[in-house]
Design a protein around this motif. Structure first.
Motif, PDB file in Angstrom:
ATOM      1  N   ASN A   1      43.792  36.124  41.610  1.00  0.00           N
ATOM      2  CA  ASN A   1      44.374  34.862  42.063  1.00  0.00           C
ATOM      3  C   ASN A   1      43.959  33.699  41.167  1.00  0.00           C
ATOM      4  N   ASP A   2      42.779  33.812  40.558  1.00  0.00           N
ATOM      5  CA  ASP A   2      42.287  32.725  39.715  1.00  0.00           C
ATOM      6  C   ASP A   2      43.114  32.574  38.452  1.00  0.00           C
TER       7      ASP A   2
ATOM      8  N   ARG B   1      33.212  29.262  39.084  1.00  0.00           N
ATOM      9  CA  ARG B   1      33.417  30.549  39.753  1.00  0.00           C
ATOM     10  C   ARG B   1      34.804  31.103  39.457  1.00  0.00           C
ATOM     11  N   SER B   2      35.795  30.239  39.518  1.00  0.00           N
ATOM     12  CA  SER B   2      37.171  30.675  39.257  1.00  0.00           C
ATOM     13  C   SER B   2      37.328  31.140  37.817  1.00  0.00           C
TER      14      SER B   2
ATOM     15  N   LEU C   1      45.850  30.410  39.455  1.00  0.00           N
ATOM     16  CA  LEU C   1      45.349  29.043  39.602  1.00  0.00           C
ATOM     17  C   LEU C   1      45.296  28.337  38.247  1.00  0.00           C
TER      18      LEU C   1
ATOM     19  N   CYS D   1      35.841  34.558  37.535  1.00  0.00           N
ATOM     20  CA  CYS D   1      36.747  35.561  38.107  1.00  0.00           C
ATOM     21  C   CYS D   1      37.920  35.841  37.178  1.00  0.00           C
TER      22      CYS D   1
END
Length: 167
Positions: free
Chosen positions: A106-107, A81-82, A110, A85
């Motif tokens: 935000n990903d 999922r990240s 990350l 994104c």
């Protein structure tokens, strides 16, 4: 456990725990498909439902294996999922008009942090290995020189070689 081709070509079989883990994984994947943004922890009723579904299939799986498989499966789902994104952020970056405030990225942070952490860790390990090798080589050179200092015949031979090469 071994893949289908490994089992077929190498005459290997799955252990009972591996078979239970595969059955639990298949059942938990259905749960993730039904709710893509499922919370990190499984609720008690979900655990019971998964276990009962597995028992109706003829597989008795302990709760510990289900929780262990869920943990790994959730992490994989989270990373997928990240990554999706982050890909959306990448697309939005090239379409700057959309990227103003419509997409939260935000990903990207990350994955940047994870990449940076891996780089720092690999550098630290590389330095540690280099230091260990340097100490080992230094110890071997000292031992060789120590042995050479006790052997008068070898010292004269080495000195003679040095004099002959400089002349």
């Amino acid at each position: 456990g071994p893949s289908w081709s490994e089992r077929w070509m190498g005459w290997k079989t799955r252990t009972p725990i591996e078979s239970q883990s595969v059955a639990a994984k298949n059942e938990l994947e259905r749960l993730l498909i039904a709710n893509e943004f499922h919370p990190k922890e499984l609720e008690t009723d979900e655990l019971t439902t998964v276990r009962k579904n597995l028992q109706t299939q003829g597989v008795d799986v302990p709760y510990e294996i289900i929780c262990n498989v869920w943990s790994k499966l959730y992490k994989l789902s989270f990373l997928k999922r990240s990554l999706a994104c982050a890909q959306q952020c990448r697309k939005a970056y090239y379409h700057r008009s959309v990227a103003c405030n419509a997409v939260e990225c935000n990903d990207v942070v990350l994955f940047w942090r994870a990449t940076r952490m891996l780089e720092i860790t690999s550098n630290a390990i590389r330095l540690q290995i280099m230091n260990t090798e340097a100490q080992r080589i230094e110890k071997e050179v000292k031992q060789y020189l120590e042995n050479l200092s006790h052997d008068e015949k070898r010292k004269k031979y080495r000195l003679r070689l040095c004099v002959d090469t400089t002349a």
